[in-house]
Scaffold this motif. Structure first.
Motif, PDB file in Angstrom:
ATOM      1  N   LEU A 103     -92.350   0.044  12.463  1.00  0.00           N
ATOM      2  CA  LEU A 103     -93.355  -0.554  11.589  1.00  0.00           C
ATOM      3  C   LEU A 103     -92.707  -1.088  10.328  1.00  0.00           C
ATOM      4  O   LEU A 103     -91.815  -0.452   9.748  1.00  0.00           O
ATOM      5  CB  LEU A 103     -94.423   0.480  11.217  1.00  0.00           C
ATOM      6  CG  LEU A 103     -95.342   0.926  12.347  1.00  0.00           C
ATOM      7  CD1 LEU A 103     -96.327   1.971  11.845  1.00  0.00           C
ATOM      8  CD2 LEU A 103     -96.084  -0.255  12.968  1.00  0.00           C
ATOM      9  N   ASP A 104     -93.155  -2.250   9.904  1.00  0.00           N
ATOM     10  CA  ASP A 104     -92.692  -2.832   8.646  1.00  0.00           C
ATOM     11  C   ASP A 104     -93.143  -1.925   7.507  1.00  0.00           C
ATOM     12  O   ASP A 104     -94.303  -1.507   7.467  1.00  0.00           O
ATOM     13  CB  ASP A 104     -93.288  -4.243   8.485  1.00  0.00           C
ATOM     14  CG  ASP A 104     -92.646  -5.035   7.367  1.00  0.00           C
ATOM     15  OD1 ASP A 104     -92.590  -4.536   6.225  1.00  0.00           O
ATOM     16  OD2 ASP A 104     -92.211  -6.167   7.625  1.00  0.00           O
ATOM     17  N   ALA A 105     -92.245  -1.605   6.594  1.00  0.00           N
ATOM     18  CA  ALA A 105     -92.574  -0.738   5.458  1.00  0.00           C
ATOM     19  C   ALA A 105     -93.528  -1.427   4.485  1.00  0.00           C
ATOM     20  O   ALA A 105     -94.216  -0.754   3.715  1.00  0.00           O
ATOM     21  CB  ALA A 105     -91.299  -0.310   4.734  1.00  0.00           C
ATOM     22  N   PHE A 106     -93.568  -2.749   4.525  1.00  0.00           N
ATOM     23  CA  PHE A 106     -94.442  -3.530   3.650  1.00  0.00           C
ATOM     24  C   PHE A 106     -95.238  -4.510   4.514  1.00  0.00           C
ATOM     25  O   PHE A 106     -95.031  -5.721   4.455  1.00  0.00           O
ATOM     26  CB  PHE A 106     -93.629  -4.264   2.585  1.00  0.00           C
ATOM     27  CG  PHE A 106     -92.748  -3.345   1.790  1.00  0.00           C
ATOM     28  CD1 PHE A 106     -93.281  -2.563   0.772  1.00  0.00           C
ATOM     29  CD2 PHE A 106     -91.401  -3.219   2.086  1.00  0.00           C
ATOM     30  CE1 PHE A 106     -92.490  -1.693   0.050  1.00  0.00           C
ATOM     31  CE2 PHE A 106     -90.590  -2.350   1.364  1.00  0.00           C
ATOM     32  CZ  PHE A 106     -91.132  -1.586   0.348  1.00  0.00           C
TER      33      PHE A 106
ATOM     34  N   ASP B 170     -97.619   8.275   5.026  1.00  0.00           N
ATOM     35  CA  ASP B 170     -98.346   9.141   5.966  1.00  0.00           C
ATOM     36  C   ASP B 170     -99.194   8.317   6.928  1.00  0.00           C
ATOM     37  O   ASP B 170     -99.255   8.616   8.126  1.00  0.00           O
ATOM     38  CB  ASP B 170     -99.231  10.144   5.220  1.00  0.00           C
ATOM     39  CG  ASP B 170     -98.436  11.227   4.520  1.00  0.00           C
ATOM     40  OD1 ASP B 170     -97.254  11.450   4.889  1.00  0.00           O
ATOM     41  OD2 ASP B 170     -98.988  11.859   3.596  1.00  0.00           O
ATOM     42  N   GLU B 171     -99.855   7.277   6.416  1.00  0.00           N
ATOM     43  CA  GLU B 171    -100.665   6.411   7.271  1.00  0.00           C
ATOM     44  C   GLU B 171     -99.786   5.641   8.262  1.00  0.00           C
ATOM     45  O   GLU B 171    -100.154   5.478   9.429  1.00  0.00           O
ATOM     46  CB  GLU B 171    -101.490   5.439   6.427  1.00  0.00           C
ATOM     47  CG  GLU B 171    -102.595   6.114   5.638  1.00  0.00           C
ATOM     48  CD  GLU B 171    -103.237   5.187   4.614  1.00  0.00           C
ATOM     49  OE1 GLU B 171    -104.483   5.110   4.615  1.00  0.00           O
ATOM     50  OE2 GLU B 171    -102.500   4.555   3.824  1.00  0.00           O
ATOM     51  N   LEU B 172     -98.608   5.191   7.797  1.00  0.00           N
ATOM     52  CA  LEU B 172     -97.683   4.502   8.693  1.00  0.00           C
ATOM     53  C   LEU B 172     -97.190   5.449   9.787  1.00  0.00           C
ATOM     54  O   LEU B 172     -97.098   5.062  10.953  1.00  0.00           O
ATOM     55  CB  LEU B 172     -96.499   3.921   7.914  1.00  0.00           C
ATOM     56  CG  LEU B 172     -96.780   2.675   7.077  1.00  0.00           C
ATOM     57  CD1 LEU B 172     -95.567   2.334   6.212  1.00  0.00           C
ATOM     58  CD2 LEU B 172     -97.169   1.498   7.950  1.00  0.00           C
ATOM     59  N   ALA B 173     -96.876   6.677   9.417  1.00  0.00           N
ATOM     60  CA  ALA B 173     -96.408   7.661  10.403  1.00  0.00           C
ATOM     61  C   ALA B 173     -97.478   7.925  11.455  1.00  0.00           C
ATOM     62  O   ALA B 173     -97.185   7.985  12.659  1.00  0.00           O
ATOM     63  CB  ALA B 173     -96.001   8.956   9.700  1.00  0.00           C
ATOM     64  N   GLU B 174     -98.723   8.064  11.016  1.00  0.00           N
ATOM     65  CA  GLU B 174     -99.833   8.300  11.946  1.00  0.00           C
ATOM     66  C   GLU B 174    -100.031   7.102  12.872  1.00  0.00           C
ATOM     67  O   GLU B 174    -100.233   7.262  14.086  1.00  0.00           O
ATOM     68  CB  GLU B 174    -101.114   8.582  11.155  1.00  0.00           C
ATOM     69  CG  GLU B 174    -102.306   8.919  12.012  1.00  0.00           C
ATOM     70  CD  GLU B 174    -103.552   9.214  11.190  1.00  0.00           C
ATOM     71  OE1 GLU B 174    -104.645   8.826  11.637  1.00  0.00           O
ATOM     72  OE2 GLU B 174    -103.429   9.821  10.109  1.00  0.00           O
TER      73      GLU B 174
ATOM     74  N   PRO C  53     -84.958   6.147   6.639  1.00  0.00           N
ATOM     75  CA  PRO C  53     -86.008   6.499   7.604  1.00  0.00           C
ATOM     76  C   PRO C  53     -86.869   5.289   7.975  1.00  0.00           C
ATOM     77  O   PRO C  53     -86.972   4.319   7.212  1.00  0.00           O
ATOM     78  CB  PRO C  53     -86.827   7.551   6.860  1.00  0.00           C
ATOM     79  CG  PRO C  53     -86.569   7.305   5.419  1.00  0.00           C
ATOM     80  CD  PRO C  53     -85.187   6.718   5.318  1.00  0.00           C
ATOM     81  N   SER C  54     -87.465   5.367   9.164  1.00  0.00           N
ATOM     82  CA  SER C  54     -88.389   4.321   9.602  1.00  0.00           C
ATOM     83  C   SER C  54     -89.438   4.958  10.493  1.00  0.00           C
ATOM     84  O   SER C  54     -89.295   6.096  10.925  1.00  0.00           O
ATOM     85  CB  SER C  54     -87.645   3.227  10.374  1.00  0.00           C
ATOM     86  OG  SER C  54     -87.169   3.725  11.608  1.00  0.00           O
ATOM     87  N   HIS C  55     -90.478   4.201  10.757  1.00  0.00           N
ATOM     88  CA  HIS C  55     -91.551   4.635  11.644  1.00  0.00           C
ATOM     89  C   HIS C  55     -91.346   3.920  12.980  1.00  0.00           C
ATOM     90  O   HIS C  55     -91.871   2.835  13.212  1.00  0.00           O
ATOM     91  CB  HIS C  55     -92.909   4.332  11.021  1.00  0.00           C
ATOM     92  CG  HIS C  55     -93.103   5.032   9.720  1.00  0.00           C
ATOM     93  ND1 HIS C  55     -93.326   6.381   9.635  1.00  0.00           N
ATOM     94  CD2 HIS C  55     -93.050   4.574   8.438  1.00  0.00           C
ATOM     95  CE1 HIS C  55     -93.431   6.728   8.360  1.00  0.00           C
ATOM     96  NE2 HIS C  55     -93.262   5.654   7.624  1.00  0.00           N
ATOM     97  N   LYS C  56     -90.553   4.552  13.841  1.00  0.00           N
ATOM     98  CA  LYS C  56     -90.148   3.946  15.104  1.00  0.00           C
ATOM     99  C   LYS C  56     -91.311   3.856  16.087  1.00  0.00           C
ATOM    100  O   LYS C  56     -92.120   4.760  16.196  1.00  0.00           O
ATOM    101  CB  LYS C  56     -89.025   4.756  15.750  1.00  0.00           C
ATOM    102  CG  LYS C  56     -87.729   4.695  14.985  1.00  0.00           C
ATOM    103  CD  LYS C  56     -86.643   5.494  15.672  1.00  0.00           C
ATOM    104  CE  LYS C  56     -85.370   5.475  14.848  1.00  0.00           C
ATOM    105  NZ  LYS C  56     -84.300   6.263  15.485  1.00  0.00           N
ATOM    106  N   ILE C  57     -91.315   2.730  16.791  1.00  0.00           N
ATOM    107  CA  ILE C  57     -92.292   2.481  17.849  1.00  0.00           C
ATOM    108  C   ILE C  57     -91.616   2.609  19.206  1.00  0.00           C
ATOM    109  O   ILE C  57     -92.141   3.214  20.134  1.00  0.00           O
ATOM    110  CB  ILE C  57     -92.897   1.053  17.718  1.00  0.00           C
ATOM    111  CG1 ILE C  57     -93.577   0.866  16.367  1.00  0.00           C
ATOM    112  CG2 ILE C  57     -93.842   0.756  18.877  1.00  0.00           C
ATOM    113  CD1 ILE C  57     -94.699   1.815  16.086  1.00  0.00           C
TER     114      ILE C  57
END
Length: 129
Positions: free
Chosen positions: A28-31, A116-120, A14-18
């Motif tokens: 978004l970078d996971a780290f 959760d913060e990255l997803a938001e 999974p990733s937080h796609k832009i």
């Protein structure tokens, strides 16, 4: 062996796609080193950015550029910096970094941020595109 980025492209991780199109993916970078730290990759797995053919290389940077206004609307910053390192993952990529000073470009520092913060944050950036 597929890189971690290829696994993200294939939906195996999974990733937080832009943003995404047929050739490129931004997530978004996971780290992250700063809030809004975004990775932009070609979907085609090529290790070294300077091995991209000229047309793909140009389109990668144009795709990255298209994301900057949304980052600037979402994350307060003086500029969005761009960095190409290419040592951690054998898959060509650029880092988009919302920065206010050179200290914000220190890859030795990582933020502590929840999924959760990255997803938001990803949702906010997408809404500003």
């Amino acid at each position: 062996m597929a890189s971690i980025f290829s696994k993200i492209v294939n939906g195996e991780i999974p990733s937080h796609k832009i943003a995404e199109n047929d050739e490129f993916l931004a997530f978004l970078d996971a780290f992250p080193i700063v809030l809004g730290h975004t990775l932009v990759i070609p979907k085609k797995e090529i290790d070294y950015i300077f091995d991209l053919d000229d047309a793909l290389y140009s389109r990668l940077f144009l795709f990255a550029k298209s994301i900057v206004p949304a980052l600037q609307k979402t994350v307060p910053c003086v500029k969005v910096g761009l960095s190409v390192i290419g040592l951690e993952v054998p898959h060509a990529h650029v880092h988009l970094l919302p920065i206010n000073s050179m200290k914000d470009a220190d890859f030795g520092n990582k933020l502590k941020i929840s999924q959760d913060e990255l997803a938001e944050l990803a949702a906010k950036i997408r809404s500003n595109r």
